[in-house]
Motif scaffolding. Structure first.
Motif, PDB file in Angstrom:
ATOM      1  N   LEU A 238      -0.588   2.056  -9.061  1.00 41.31           N
ATOM      2  CA  LEU A 238      -1.812   1.280  -9.282  1.00 41.31           C
ATOM      3  C   LEU A 238      -2.927   2.189  -9.771  1.00 41.31           C
ATOM      4  O   LEU A 238      -2.976   3.377  -9.448  1.00 41.31           O
ATOM      5  CB  LEU A 238      -2.252   0.595  -7.990  1.00 41.31           C
ATOM      6  N   THR A 239      -3.849   1.593 -10.556  1.00 43.02           N
ATOM      7  CA  THR A 239      -5.026   2.329 -11.002  1.00 43.02           C
ATOM      8  C   THR A 239      -6.005   2.500  -9.854  1.00 43.02           C
ATOM      9  O   THR A 239      -5.831   1.932  -8.776  1.00 43.02           O
ATOM     10  CB  THR A 239      -5.709   1.563 -12.158  1.00 43.02           C
TER      11      THR A 239
ATOM     12  N   GLU B 128     -17.086  -7.873  -1.258  1.00 42.42           N
ATOM     13  CA  GLU B 128     -16.630  -9.085  -1.922  1.00 42.42           C
ATOM     14  C   GLU B 128     -17.582 -10.251  -1.667  1.00 42.42           C
ATOM     15  O   GLU B 128     -17.904 -11.030  -2.568  1.00 42.42           O
ATOM     16  CB  GLU B 128     -15.215  -9.438  -1.447  1.00 42.42           C
TER      17      GLU B 128
ATOM     18  N   ASP C 212      -9.181   1.368  -9.349  1.00 41.18           N
ATOM     19  CA  ASP C 212      -9.826   0.140  -8.855  1.00 41.18           C
ATOM     20  C   ASP C 212      -8.833  -0.756  -8.146  1.00 41.18           C
ATOM     21  O   ASP C 212      -9.140  -1.352  -7.106  1.00 41.18           O
ATOM     22  CB  ASP C 212     -10.458  -0.625 -10.023  1.00 41.18           C
ATOM     23  N   ASP C 213      -7.587  -0.872  -8.703  1.00 38.89           N
ATOM     24  CA  ASP C 213      -6.597  -1.728  -8.053  1.00 38.89           C
ATOM     25  C   ASP C 213      -6.209  -1.179  -6.686  1.00 38.89           C
ATOM     26  O   ASP C 213      -6.055  -1.924  -5.715  1.00 38.89           O
ATOM     27  CB  ASP C 213      -5.351  -1.826  -8.944  1.00 38.89           C
ATOM     28  N   ALA C 214      -6.049   0.147  -6.591  1.00 35.61           N
ATOM     29  CA  ALA C 214      -5.701   0.738  -5.295  1.00 35.61           C
ATOM     30  C   ALA C 214      -6.831   0.542  -4.291  1.00 35.61           C
ATOM     31  O   ALA C 214      -6.598   0.271  -3.105  1.00 35.61           O
ATOM     32  CB  ALA C 214      -5.401   2.229  -5.480  1.00 35.61           C
ATOM     33  N   ARG C 215      -8.099   0.653  -4.763  1.00 38.69           N
ATOM     34  CA  ARG C 215      -9.231   0.461  -3.848  1.00 38.69           C
ATOM     35  C   ARG C 215      -9.286  -0.972  -3.339  1.00 38.69           C
ATOM     36  O   ARG C 215      -9.522  -1.228  -2.150  1.00 38.69           O
ATOM     37  CB  ARG C 215     -10.525   0.811  -4.583  1.00 38.69           C
ATOM     38  N   LEU C 216      -9.064  -1.934  -4.248  1.00 37.40           N
ATOM     39  CA  LEU C 216      -9.069  -3.338  -3.829  1.00 37.40           C
ATOM     40  C   LEU C 216      -7.938  -3.624  -2.851  1.00 37.40           C
ATOM     41  O   LEU C 216      -8.106  -4.405  -1.899  1.00 37.40           O
ATOM     42  CB  LEU C 216      -8.952  -4.245  -5.051  1.00 37.40           C
ATOM     43  N   LEU C 217      -6.761  -3.014  -3.063  1.00 35.40           N
ATOM     44  CA  LEU C 217      -5.636  -3.220  -2.155  1.00 35.40           C
ATOM     45  C   LEU C 217      -5.948  -2.659  -0.777  1.00 35.40           C
ATOM     46  O   LEU C 217      -5.665  -3.280   0.252  1.00 35.40           O
ATOM     47  CB  LEU C 217      -4.376  -2.576  -2.737  1.00 35.40           C
ATOM     48  N   ARG C 218      -6.562  -1.451  -0.751  1.00 36.55           N
ATOM     49  CA  ARG C 218      -6.932  -0.880   0.556  1.00 36.55           C
ATOM     50  C   ARG C 218      -7.999  -1.733   1.236  1.00 36.55           C
ATOM     51  O   ARG C 218      -7.973  -1.908   2.460  1.00 36.55           O
ATOM     52  CB  ARG C 218      -7.447   0.552   0.343  1.00 36.55           C
TER      53      ARG C 218
ATOM     54  N   THR D  21       0.828  -1.206   0.000  1.00 37.58           N
ATOM     55  CA  THR D  21       0.000   0.000   0.000  1.00 37.58           C
ATOM     56  C   THR D  21       0.861   1.255   0.000  1.00 37.58           C
ATOM     57  O   THR D  21       0.566   2.253  -0.682  1.00 37.58           O
ATOM     58  CB  THR D  21      -0.928  -0.013   1.225  1.00 37.58           C
TER      59      THR D  21
END
Length: 598
Positions: free
Chosen positions: A403-404, A461, A406-412, A396
């Protein structure tokens, strides 16, 4: 028509007065049973006219029905005259009138077999069964005097048998033979029933004097019994009270979960309840009278003896408090841990002891399992979880710029869920470490809407896996509450997860935050099937696990209620009128005053 004498006894053995009274009772039975029979006669006549309306000319049916009604009215008038003035005629005159009226009724019904005989087979079969059924029913009513039964059965069935015999076809001839056989059987039955009735009435008349005498004797004996009963009642009440008290005490002792053993002053066993026998594995006969040391491991018997001596020397009734853990010895030689409570007792001049025991083998096993489980959680789960959390934190911090969206949101989201899982594991370990003490609770001012948004993100999820959409009402209220962020987030996640579990695929779970009388209310609605009433009653009970078949995820709701109550709030469930379920969480929306304890 001459009427035969009732009964079969020789004439010389009969008493004239008794036989006259017997015959009067038989005739009375005839008149008593006639009114219901008249009603059935009229109903059957109407049914016959209805069934043969198309098969027989209407004029014939009308004339025949009129004859049935006239005869029925005449018979009813005869019954009315008999009931109003039975002394107007001799018994044999009344019997003669009844026989003639019955003969007229039988002739009218017998005429139907000839005058109303239809051409079609089905109405013929109906007529056959109607006449035979009426004859069978009439035998029961008329059999008190055989001549009366004879006056009805033959006029009804003889024309029917003759008409069937003269008709063409073997079916008609067979039915004619059946009619003759049925008539013979009915007459034999009527004769047998008449004999039975006569015998029964004769016995009743002969025993009437004896019954009266017995009643007088019974009255005298009753007076003596009343006096004796009053004398015995006082003793009986005392004995019953004593027996009831003894039975009550015995039932209590037999159904308590602890083993209860009584020992006399010499150390001999005097009684053991059911649980004590189960704990030690003996039958009662094997232990009564033996020394209590039989229930103690041999290596510890001297220690038990010293313990009792020390306790007795101190005096008092309570020798050992509840919760003292010692070892016991079962019949098969197994040594097991048990709790012991020991008290002194006195029964008159005799002294003894009461021992209350409980087998704690299962509790010891559960404690060992709990310790092993906590050790496993601490080593096998917490260590890799900490490593994974560190890796996600590093990703993070170092890779957010690459990261894009959506990818940053999924990682968070992954890091947030991992942190929540780590806190949950830490709380479980903390509970065991403090031996049931409270989980670390850090109250602080919280934005309820922001807390709900975090819970929605955490369960996104799970909703995606079940093909369910989560929708947060954009008009939700922005309220401030006071509480622990981690535990409240967990409670909201449990409620949302259960709503997702209930929602059908391709539907939406609606979540809203509103204000209601000083409370912040989080409502979670789905459009699935409402839970059955029996499942709702134990839905939030942490001690009861709701089965998967009830439609609810089998975890979390009891914990959600505990968290809400700790924050002085409530959780609940309602079935929606439009279908589906409504989970809600209510929390105080006001801030704590200075000096309040967190």
């Amino acid at each position: 028509m001459a009427l035969p004498e009732a009964g079969d006894a020789p004439e010389a053995a009969r008493d004239a007065t008794g036989e006259a009274e017997l015959f009067r009772e038989q005739v009375h039975l005839l008149y008593a049973s006639l009114p219901p029979g008249l009603l059935v006669t009229l109903i059957n006549a109407a049914l016959l006219v209805f069934m043969e309306w198309q098969a027989v000319p209407g004029l014939r049916l009308g004339v025949w029905l009129l004859a049935v009604v006239v005869v029925a009215l005449a018979r009813y008038r005869l019954v009315a005259d008999y009931r109003s003035t039975p002394q107007a005629h001799d018994t044999r005159v009344w019997a003669r009138y009844y026989t003639l009226a019955t003969l007229a009724a039988g002739s009218v019904w017998g005429a139907s077999a000839v005058w109303l005989f239809p051409r079609a087979l089905l109405p013929q079969v109906f007529l056959f069964f109607l006449l035979t059924a009426m004859t069978a029913a009439a035998v029961v009513s008329f059999a008190a005097v055989f001549a009366v039964a004879l006056a009805f059965v033959i006029p009804v069935l003889a024309p029917l048998a003759l008409r069937l015999s003269l008709a063409d076809g073997r079916w008609h001839h067979a039915m004619g033979v059946v009619a003759v056989l049925f008539m013979t059987a009915m007459l034999l039955t009527a004769r047998r029933v008449e004999r039975t009735i006569a015998t029964t009435l004769r016995l009743r008349l002969e025993n009437r004097t004896l019954v009266a005498r017995l009643q007088d004797e019974t009255s005298a004996i009753h007076g003596l019994n009343e006096e004796l009963r009053r004398e015995v009642a006082a003793r009986g009440r005392a004995a019953d009270e004593l027996s009831e008290r003894e039975a009550y005490i015995r039932a209590v002792l037999e159904h308590v979960e602890e083993g209860i053993v009584t020992v006399d002053h010499a150390g001999c066993l005097r009684s053991l309840n059911r649980e004590a026998l189960r704990i030690f594995g003996y039958e009662e006969s094997e232990l009564l009278g033996s020394h209590f040391s039989q229930l103690v491991p041999p290596a510890e018997r001297s220690e038990y003896a010293r313990f009792l001596e020390n306790r007795l020397a101190r005096g008092g009734e309570r020798l050992a408090g509840r919760g003292l853990e010692v070892n016991g010895l079962r019949r098969d030689g197994t040594v097991f841990p048990m709790e012991l409570g020991l008290s002194a007792m006195s029964v008159g001049e005799r002294r003894g002891f009461v021992a209350v025991t409980r087998d704690v083998t299962a509790r010891r096993r559960a404690e060992r399992f709990k310790s092993d489980l906590v050790a496993t959680l601490g080593h096998e789960i917490k260590t890799p979880l900490t490593s994974a959390l560190g890796s996600l934190g590093l990703l993070t911090e170092t890779g957010a710029g690459m990261l894009t969206g959506d990818d940053a949101r999924l990682l968070r989201m992954a890091r947030s869920n991992m942190e929540r899982l780590a806190r949950t594991v830490a709380d479980i370990l903390d509970i065991d470490k403090h031996s049931g003490g409270p989980v670390t609770w850090v109250p602080a001012p919280l934005a309820l809407l922001g807390l709900v948004e975090e819970a929605v993100i955490a369960e996104t999820e799970y909703a995606r896996q079940r093909d369910v959409r989560l929708a947060l009402d954009p008009c939700s209220s922005a309220l401030m509450i006071y509480g622990d962020h981690t535990s409240l987030l967990r409670a909201l996640s449990y409620l949302i997860a259960n709503a997702i579990h209930l929602a059908p695929a391709h539907t939406t779970v609606e979540i809203a935050v509103t204000s209601e009388m000083g409370l912040g209310v989080v409502s979670i609605r789905d459009c699935g099937t409402a839970l059955p009433i029996e499942a709702r009653a134990r839905l939030f009970d942490a001690r009861t696990e709701v089965a998967h078949g009830a439609g609810v995820a089998p975890y979390g709701l009891g914990a959600a209620r505990a968290i809400a109550e700790r924050h002085k709030g409530t959780v609940g469930y309602e079935a929606r009128e439009a279908g589906g379920s409504l989970f809600f969480l209510r929390l105080p929306a006001n801030m704590p005053r200075a000096g309040d304890k967190a």
